[in-house]
Design a protein around this motif. Structure first.
Motif, PDB file in Angstrom:
ATOM      1  N   GLY A  41      17.063  61.405  35.639  1.00  0.00           N
ATOM      2  CA  GLY A  41      17.515  61.049  34.384  1.00  0.00           C
ATOM      3  C   GLY A  41      18.591  61.347  33.810  1.00  0.00           C
ATOM      4  N   GLU A  42      18.922  62.492  34.000  1.00  0.00           N
ATOM      5  CA  GLU A  42      20.489  62.958  33.606  1.00  0.00           C
ATOM      6  C   GLU A  42      21.363  62.028  34.378  1.00  0.00           C
ATOM      7  N   ALA A  43      21.374  61.961  35.732  1.00  0.00           N
ATOM      8  CA  ALA A  43      22.256  61.046  36.462  1.00  0.00           C
ATOM      9  C   ALA A  43      22.406  59.634  36.064  1.00  0.00           C
ATOM     10  N   ILE A  44      21.235  59.092  35.736  1.00  0.00           N
ATOM     11  CA  ILE A  44      21.225  57.666  34.937  1.00  0.00           C
ATOM     12  C   ILE A  44      21.887  57.730  33.757  1.00  0.00           C
ATOM     13  N   ARG A  45      21.397  58.659  32.948  1.00  0.00           N
ATOM     14  CA  ARG A  45      22.431  58.789  31.648  1.00  0.00           C
ATOM     15  C   ARG A  45      23.602  58.946  31.733  1.00  0.00           C
ATOM     16  N   LEU A  46      24.339  59.602  32.673  1.00  0.00           N
ATOM     17  CA  LEU A  46      25.676  59.815  32.622  1.00  0.00           C
ATOM     18  C   LEU A  46      26.139  58.716  33.427  1.00  0.00           C
ATOM     19  N   THR A  47      25.552  58.014  34.207  1.00  0.00           N
ATOM     20  CA  THR A  47      26.117  56.902  35.054  1.00  0.00           C
ATOM     21  C   THR A  47      26.181  55.825  33.922  1.00  0.00           C
ATOM     22  N   ARG A  48      25.175  55.655  33.102  1.00  0.00           N
ATOM     23  CA  ARG A  48      25.452  54.637  31.915  1.00  0.00           C
ATOM     24  C   ARG A  48      26.632  54.937  31.038  1.00  0.00           C
ATOM     25  N   LEU A  49      26.959  56.160  30.726  1.00  0.00           N
ATOM     26  CA  LEU A  49      27.881  56.631  29.983  1.00  0.00           C
ATOM     27  C   LEU A  49      29.277  56.272  30.775  1.00  0.00           C
ATOM     28  N   LEU A  50      29.312  56.541  32.019  1.00  0.00           N
ATOM     29  CA  LEU A  50      30.509  56.214  32.853  1.00  0.00           C
ATOM     30  C   LEU A  50      30.738  54.466  32.672  1.00  0.00           C
ATOM     31  N   LEU A  51      29.786  53.819  32.899  1.00  0.00           N
ATOM     32  CA  LEU A  51      29.758  52.279  33.009  1.00  0.00           C
ATOM     33  C   LEU A  51      30.273  51.912  31.600  1.00  0.00           C
ATOM     34  N   ARG A  52      29.945  52.492  30.692  1.00  0.00           N
ATOM     35  CA  ARG A  52      30.695  51.997  29.225  1.00  0.00           C
ATOM     36  C   ARG A  52      31.981  52.404  28.984  1.00  0.00           C
ATOM     37  N   LEU A  53      32.528  53.710  29.873  1.00  0.00           N
ATOM     38  CA  LEU A  53      33.708  53.801  29.749  1.00  0.00           C
ATOM     39  C   LEU A  53      34.562  53.209  30.652  1.00  0.00           C
ATOM     40  N   VAL A  54      34.078  52.578  31.762  1.00  0.00           N
ATOM     41  CA  VAL A  54      34.704  51.602  32.801  1.00  0.00           C
ATOM     42  C   VAL A  54      33.956  50.503  32.838  1.00  0.00           C
ATOM     43  N   PRO A  55      33.945  49.607  32.109  1.00  0.00           N
ATOM     44  CA  PRO A  55      32.845  48.542  32.108  1.00  0.00           C
ATOM     45  C   PRO A  55      33.214  47.502  33.394  1.00  0.00           C
ATOM     46  N   GLU A  56      34.427  47.464  33.701  1.00  0.00           N
ATOM     47  CA  GLU A  56      35.036  46.487  34.450  1.00  0.00           C
ATOM     48  C   GLU A  56      34.824  47.173  36.209  1.00  0.00           C
ATOM     49  N   ASP A  57      34.556  48.442  36.343  1.00  0.00           N
ATOM     50  CA  ASP A  57      34.191  48.789  37.483  1.00  0.00           C
ATOM     51  C   ASP A  57      33.148  48.282  38.442  1.00  0.00           C
ATOM     52  N   ALA A  58      33.205  47.695  39.399  1.00  0.00           N
ATOM     53  CA  ALA A  58      32.056  47.233  40.202  1.00  0.00           C
ATOM     54  C   ALA A  58      31.245  48.229  40.613  1.00  0.00           C
ATOM     55  N   LEU A 104      26.347  51.470  41.329  1.00  0.00           N
ATOM     56  CA  LEU A 104      25.895  52.936  41.611  1.00  0.00           C
ATOM     57  C   LEU A 104      24.702  52.957  40.462  1.00  0.00           C
ATOM     58  N   LEU A 105      24.698  52.599  39.200  1.00  0.00           N
ATOM     59  CA  LEU A 105      23.776  52.383  38.244  1.00  0.00           C
ATOM     60  C   LEU A 105      22.592  51.444  38.561  1.00  0.00           C
ATOM     61  N   ALA A 106      23.086  50.295  39.266  1.00  0.00           N
ATOM     62  CA  ALA A 106      21.952  49.319  39.671  1.00  0.00           C
ATOM     63  C   ALA A 106      21.139  50.267  40.938  1.00  0.00           C
ATOM     64  N   LEU A 107      21.772  50.935  41.622  1.00  0.00           N
ATOM     65  CA  LEU A 107      20.896  51.746  42.893  1.00  0.00           C
ATOM     66  C   LEU A 107      20.127  52.639  42.196  1.00  0.00           C
ATOM     67  N   MET A 108      20.552  53.258  41.245  1.00  0.00           N
ATOM     68  CA  MET A 108      19.595  54.477  40.484  1.00  0.00           C
ATOM     69  C   MET A 108      18.517  53.807  39.849  1.00  0.00           C
ATOM     70  N   LEU A 109      18.625  52.769  39.148  1.00  0.00           N
ATOM     71  CA  LEU A 109      17.561  52.170  38.650  1.00  0.00           C
ATOM     72  C   LEU A 109      16.477  51.540  39.397  1.00  0.00           C
ATOM     73  N   LEU A 110      17.102  50.701  40.376  1.00  0.00           N
ATOM     74  CA  LEU A 110      16.198  50.154  41.413  1.00  0.00           C
ATOM     75  C   LEU A 110      15.214  51.005  42.116  1.00  0.00           C
ATOM     76  N   THR A 111      15.942  52.290  42.482  1.00  0.00           N
ATOM     77  CA  THR A 111      15.310  53.398  43.128  1.00  0.00           C
ATOM     78  C   THR A 111      14.411  54.019  42.304  1.00  0.00           C
ATOM     79  N   ASP A 112      14.929  54.572  41.171  1.00  0.00           N
ATOM     80  CA  ASP A 112      14.001  55.302  40.132  1.00  0.00           C
ATOM     81  C   ASP A 112      12.694  54.351  39.721  1.00  0.00           C
TER      82      ASP A 112
END
Length: 431
Positions: free
Chosen positions: A219-236, A241-249
């Motif tokens: 859960g913490e990894a997902i939360r931090l990756t959401r934060l990272l994506l907000r900081l670099v929203p154009e980074d595919a 990575l966030l999609a992988l975590m969500l689909l797996t979890d």
């Protein structure tokens, strides 16, 4: 002050604000270790006062102000007061030493501070375990005891690991040194993603211990990756990575049975998968894949998406998964990816082909080198477990299959996996 909320709401808010406040202090004063201690004291003060007094109008400004005051008090009372004050005065604009009002407006560049803090915790001079521990401590807001419990090590051991990481950061400069050029930025961003990926993997399948998963870590990894994506929203790749975590979890509720036993993907009740996570993950990967260029996290997310879209194990599009694993190997030719590819290969062409690739007896259609010859996997329980599974599918003698499962069980340090493999051995032997 605004009206107060519950203790739980305050705790959640503090977890979100902690890295922001720490980022501001490190940017201003430069000493990571001192800044973190000051922020921890400010967080404690907030946890004591906010539930009763209500939230300040600007909670982050309050934390920054209180932490700044505590930092300066600490410096002034230290036995090396003069030396540290001189260092701070040299590194810090004089105006910054005058703490702003507690409810002053939000600092400019808050997002950049949070990203810089992630980058600092993932400094290349640190080992991977140290990066993970420091990220969870400074950015994730977990206590040393919580991190130690998640990784099943004594708290003093984890405290020493974090302390050594802070010392390494201090020796490397301790602050937010600018990254020169796009290449350096991309490389450090890749290191941040890797740390978050490792945290998630440890949370989704614990490497040892009595529990199969450590939900708090995932859960913490997902939360931090959401934060990272907000900081670099154009980074595919971050989106991948966030999609992988969500689909797996999303599969977590179906991964264990009533008594905590491991349930393999093929046997899971897919009605238990969390639809909201699946939908979010599928939407993310569908948005980034067509834009290119494609990276390894996007490919892994695409593999997870194929599994997620299948109504049952029998309806899984294994040829597509095999193509995706071939693509993933082009990015990352590591033996674990190759082993996962063997499973897909066996689903498409039959277990005998998979066994041939594992053992090198004839090789695969693509000439893949025998995985059993790879020293990184030769004695790994996953290699032995895959061989046992393929032997069972190929109709090998029950005693041979049972022995293969027992060999795999003997190698794993995860109690749930050991029980699962031992049960497979018992079934194969007809006991």
């Amino acid at each position: 002050m605004t009206g107060g909320g519950g203790v739980t709401a305050v705790e959640g808010l503090l977890r979100d604000l902690a890295p922001q406040a720490l980022g501001v202090l490190v940017r201003r004063y430069g000493d990571f270790d001192l800044c973190e201690d000051a922020v921890q004291e400010a967080l404690l003060a907030a946890a004591l006062h906010w539930p009763e007094d209500g939230l300040p109008d600007n909670p982050r400004g309050w934390l920054v102000t209180v932490a700044s005051r505590k930092l300066l008090d600490q410096v002034r009372s230290d036995s090396a007061r003069r030396r540290r004050e001189e260092a701070l005065a040299t590194a810090t604009p004089q105006s910054a030493l005058l703490a702003p009002p507690a409810d002053s407006g939000p600092d400019e560049g808050a997002a950049d501070d949070s990203l810089a803090l992630l980058f600092l915790c993932c400094h290349p001079t640190l080992s991977a375990p140290s990066r993970i521990a420091l990220t969870l401590r400074a950015v994730g807001g977990l206590t040393t005891a919580q991190i130690a419990a998640a990784f099943l090590v004594p708290e003093p051991t984890m405290a020493q690991r974090i302390s050594r990481a802070k010392q390494s950061i201090r020796a490397a400069g301790g602050g937010f040194a600018p990254l020169e050029g796009e290449g350096a930025l991309a490389a450090r961003l890749g290191e941040v993603r890797q740390v978050l990926y490792l945290i998630f993997n440890e949370g989704y399948t614990a490497s040892d211990g009595e529990e199969l998963t450590a939900p708090r870590l995932a859960g913490e990894a997902i939360r931090l990756t959401r934060l990272l994506l907000r900081l670099v929203p154009e980074d595919a790749e971050t989106a991948g990575l966030l999609a992988l975590m969500l689909l797996t979890d999303a599969r977590r509720p179906a991964r264990t049975g009533r008594y905590g036993e491991l349930v393999p993907l093929a046997e899971q009740d897919r009605r238990l998968w969390r639809r909201e996570l699946l939908e979010e993950g599928l939407e993310l990967i569908a948005a980034v894949l067509p834009g290119g260029p494609v990276g390894p996290y996007q490919v892994q997310a695409a593999i997870a998406a194929v599994h997620s879209e299948a109504a049952s194990a029998e309806e899984t599009d294994w040829p597509q998964i095999l193509v995706l694993y071939d693509l993933l190997l082009a990015f990352d030719a590591n033996p674990v990816v190759a082993l996962n590819r063997v499973v897909a290969l066996a689903q498409v062409y039959g277990p005998a082909v998979g066994l041939a690739v594992l053992d090198g007896a004839g090789g695969g259609a693509d000439g893949t080198e025998a995985l059993a010859a790879d020293k990184r996997l030769a004695r790994h329980h996953r290699l032995l477990a895959v061989r046992a599974h393929l032997l069972e599918q190929a109709g090998a003698e029950p005693a041979v299959v049972a022995q293969a499962y027992r060999a795999a069980a003997a190698r794993t340090s995860s109690a749930p996996e050991r029980r699962h493999l031992s049960e497979r051995a018992r079934r194969a032997a007809g006991a």
